[in-house]
Design an enzyme around this catalytic site. Structure first.
Site, PDB file in Angstrom:
ATOM      1  N   PHE A  22       0.869  -1.180   0.000  1.00  0.00           N
ATOM      2  CA  PHE A  22       0.000   0.000   0.000  1.00  0.00           C
ATOM      3  C   PHE A  22       0.912   1.239   0.000  1.00  0.00           C
ATOM      4  O   PHE A  22       1.898   1.299   0.732  1.00  0.00           O
ATOM      5  CB  PHE A  22      -0.882   0.008   1.248  1.00  0.00           C
ATOM      6  CG  PHE A  22      -2.140   0.830   1.116  1.00  0.00           C
ATOM      7  CD1 PHE A  22      -2.088   2.210   1.148  1.00  0.00           C
ATOM      8  CD2 PHE A  22      -3.374   0.220   0.949  1.00  0.00           C
ATOM      9  CE1 PHE A  22      -3.231   2.976   1.031  1.00  0.00           C
ATOM     10  CE2 PHE A  22      -4.532   0.977   0.829  1.00  0.00           C
ATOM     11  CZ  PHE A  22      -4.461   2.359   0.866  1.00  0.00           C
ATOM     12  N   VAL A  81       1.659   4.949   6.105  1.00  0.00           N
ATOM     13  CA  VAL A  81       0.248   5.206   6.396  1.00  0.00           C
ATOM     14  C   VAL A  81       0.061   6.725   6.381  1.00  0.00           C
ATOM     15  O   VAL A  81       0.742   7.448   7.118  1.00  0.00           O
ATOM     16  CB  VAL A  81      -0.163   4.631   7.772  1.00  0.00           C
ATOM     17  CG1 VAL A  81      -1.665   4.759   7.957  1.00  0.00           C
ATOM     18  CG2 VAL A  81       0.245   3.167   7.879  1.00  0.00           C
ATOM     19  N   ILE A  82      -0.842   7.180   5.508  1.00  0.00           N
ATOM     20  CA  ILE A  82      -1.036   8.627   5.353  1.00  0.00           C
ATOM     21  C   ILE A  82      -2.419   8.994   5.854  1.00  0.00           C
ATOM     22  O   ILE A  82      -3.423   8.461   5.377  1.00  0.00           O
ATOM     23  CB  ILE A  82      -0.880   9.010   3.862  1.00  0.00           C
ATOM     24  CG1 ILE A  82       0.531   8.630   3.381  1.00  0.00           C
ATOM     25  CG2 ILE A  82      -1.138  10.502   3.651  1.00  0.00           C
ATOM     26  CD1 ILE A  82       0.714   8.667   1.884  1.00  0.00           C
ATOM     27  N   THR A  86      -6.535   7.726   4.995  1.00  0.00           N
ATOM     28  CA  THR A  86      -6.758   6.530   5.817  1.00  0.00           C
ATOM     29  C   THR A  86      -7.905   6.774   6.787  1.00  0.00           C
ATOM     30  O   THR A  86      -7.735   7.515   7.756  1.00  0.00           O
ATOM     31  CB  THR A  86      -5.478   6.203   6.635  1.00  0.00           C
ATOM     32  OG1 THR A  86      -4.360   6.259   5.769  1.00  0.00           O
ATOM     33  CG2 THR A  86      -5.592   4.832   7.284  1.00  0.00           C
ATOM     34  N   HIS A  88      -9.184   4.943   9.057  1.00  0.00           N
ATOM     35  CA  HIS A  88      -8.911   4.541  10.451  1.00  0.00           C
ATOM     36  C   HIS A  88      -7.439   4.738  10.764  1.00  0.00           C
ATOM     37  O   HIS A  88      -6.790   3.865  11.329  1.00  0.00           O
ATOM     38  CB  HIS A  88      -9.275   3.067  10.648  1.00  0.00           C
ATOM     39  CG  HIS A  88     -10.571   2.671  10.023  1.00  0.00           C
ATOM     40  ND1 HIS A  88     -11.769   3.245  10.389  1.00  0.00           N
ATOM     41  CD2 HIS A  88     -10.846   1.819   9.017  1.00  0.00           C
ATOM     42  CE1 HIS A  88     -12.730   2.713   9.648  1.00  0.00           C
ATOM     43  NE2 HIS A  88     -12.203   1.848   8.808  1.00  0.00           N
ATOM     44  N   ARG A 127      10.295  11.990   3.575  1.00  0.00           N
ATOM     45  CA  ARG A 127      10.986  10.986   4.410  1.00  0.00           C
ATOM     46  C   ARG A 127      11.381   9.738   3.622  1.00  0.00           C
ATOM     47  O   ARG A 127      11.850   8.771   4.192  1.00  0.00           O
ATOM     48  CB  ARG A 127      10.073  10.616   5.590  1.00  0.00           C
ATOM     49  CG  ARG A 127       9.905  11.746   6.610  1.00  0.00           C
ATOM     50  CD  ARG A 127       8.617  11.598   7.431  1.00  0.00           C
ATOM     51  NE  ARG A 127       8.471  12.678   8.403  1.00  0.00           N
ATOM     52  CZ  ARG A 127       8.102  13.922   8.082  1.00  0.00           C
ATOM     53  NH1 ARG A 127       7.876  14.251   6.816  1.00  0.00           N
ATOM     54  NH2 ARG A 127       7.996  14.870   8.988  1.00  0.00           N
TER      55      ARG A 127
END
Ligand SMILES: O=c1[nH]c(NC[C@H](O)[C@H](O)[C@H](O)CO)c([N+](=O)[O-])c(=O)[nH]1
Length: 154
Positions: A22, A81-82, A86, A88, A127
């Site tokens: 992902f 994870v952005i 997202t 949740h 990053r």
């Protein structure tokens, strides 16, 4: 008294990498940063195994399998994870972080947390090899340091 610290000599170390697919645009950059750091510190490519999982939520399970296999001196986890995309976000991030930290203690094998949790895609790009460096490089050197540090306690 004694000062315990791990050096960054990677030769002879066996490293497992778990990477989430992902946000692959970002995670592939984290992976190459980690591979570059391992190679530049003397880890041979034949001693590096890579497992791709669908997303960050699946990272802990595969990281655990690698850790308990006792085949690796350290395991590196990579994901992105952005929050923006997202639903949740907090739940996914907390579960992945809790899962990864638990494996360290359950297995005694260093499992390094390299999952980017950012507010935006731009922050993730910063990053993953632009102005804030490459988190993949940082977690790879951390894996080498921890593997060597733990060897001093054996
Ligand atoms: O690695 C990620 N997985 C994400 N979701 C997938 C999740 O990790 C699992 O793969 C999925 O829920 C199936 O279990 C993300 N979002 O939902 O946005 C994300 O930003 N990053």
């Amino acid at each position: 008294g004694h000062i315990y610290e791990g050096n960054l000599v990677g030769s002879g170390l066996k490293i497992g990498i778990v990477v989430g697919r992902f946000n692959e645009f970002i995670t592939s950059k984290l992976l190459s940063g980690a591979q570059d750091a391992l190679k530049r510190h003397g880890v041979s490519e034949e001693d590096v195994d890579i497992a791709w999982v669908p997303g960050a939520f699946e990272i802990p399970l595969v990281a655990q399998k690698m850790a308990i296999s006792k085949k690796y001196d350290a395991v590196i986890t990579l994901g992105t994870v952005i929050r923006g995309s997202t639903p949740h976000f907090d739940y996914v991030c907390n579960e992945v972080a809790k899962g990864v930290s638990r494996i360290n203690l359950d297995s005694g094998i260093p499992v390094i947390f390299g999952v980017l949790t950012t507010e935006s895609i731009e922050q993730a790009i910063e990053r993953a090899g632009t102005k804030a460096g490459n988190k993949g490089w940082d977690v790879a050197t951390g894996a080498i340091e921890m593997a060597n540090l733990l060897r001093t306690f054996e």
